[in-house]
Design an enzyme around this catalytic site. Sequence first.
Site, short mmCIF file in Angstrom:
data_model
loop_
_atom_site.label_atom_id
_atom_site.label_comp_id
_atom_site.label_asym_id
_atom_site.label_seq_id
_atom_site.Cartn_x
_atom_site.Cartn_y
_atom_site.Cartn_z
N GLY A 35 21.82 56.65 45.56
CA GLY A 35 21.82 55.19 45.67
C GLY A 35 23.09 54.65 46.31
N CYS A 36 24.20 55.28 46.01
CA CYS A 36 25.49 54.85 46.56
C CYS A 36 25.57 55.13 48.05
CB CYS A 36 26.63 55.56 45.83
SG CYS A 36 26.60 55.33 44.05
#
Length: 188
Positions: A76-77
Site C-alpha cells: 500500500g505504501c
Amino acid sequence: MFHLRTFSLRSLKASPAVLSKSIHSTQSSNMPIKVGDKIPSVDLFESTPATKVNIAELSSKGKVVLFAVPGAFTPGCSKTHLPGYVEKADDIKSKGVSEIVCVSVNDPFVMDAWGKAHNATGKLRLLADPSAAFTKALELETDIPPLGGIRSKRYSMLIENGVVKSLDVEPDGTGLSCSLAQKMVEHL
C-alpha cells in the site's frame, strides 16, 4: 497509553481485615497528538545515520506536510501512498508548503533507497524513525508483527510554524483513505 498497577495493601500496613484485598489503578500518561499541539523535538534520519533532522526545527517555520506509513517497500505504501505524494508534490508546494516529509519506522538506508525507487528526490524528504521515537512521541504507533513489530499508523498532517493544523489518522491505522495526497491538497 494505559498502565495497570497492582499492589497489595500489605505494603501499606493496612489493617488485618483488608490485608487480603488488592487495589488496581489505571493511569493515563499522555494522549495522542491532536490539532493545536506542537510537534515534539525528535531527531529523525535522512539517507544515513549521520544525517540527523530535528523534526520540530524542520517544521518550525512555514507550512510542512508530514505523512507516515507503516513501512517502506510495503504494497500500500509503495503502490499508492508514496506515489500519490510524489505525483501531487508540485500541487502541494504551490499552496505555500515548504517541505513534504514522509516518515516511517525504518532505517535511513531503506528510506533513501525507497525514495530513489519512486523518484521522490527533490520532491519530498524521506525520514527514518528507526527506534520509533517520533512515532511513540505522537502516540501513533501500532504493533504489526509481520513487519517487525512497532510501526507507525498511517496518517497525514499539516504543520504550520511547528503546530499541527490538520491531522488525518486512518481509522484502522493502516488503510488508505483520509491520509492520501489528494485529501491533503483539499486541506490546503
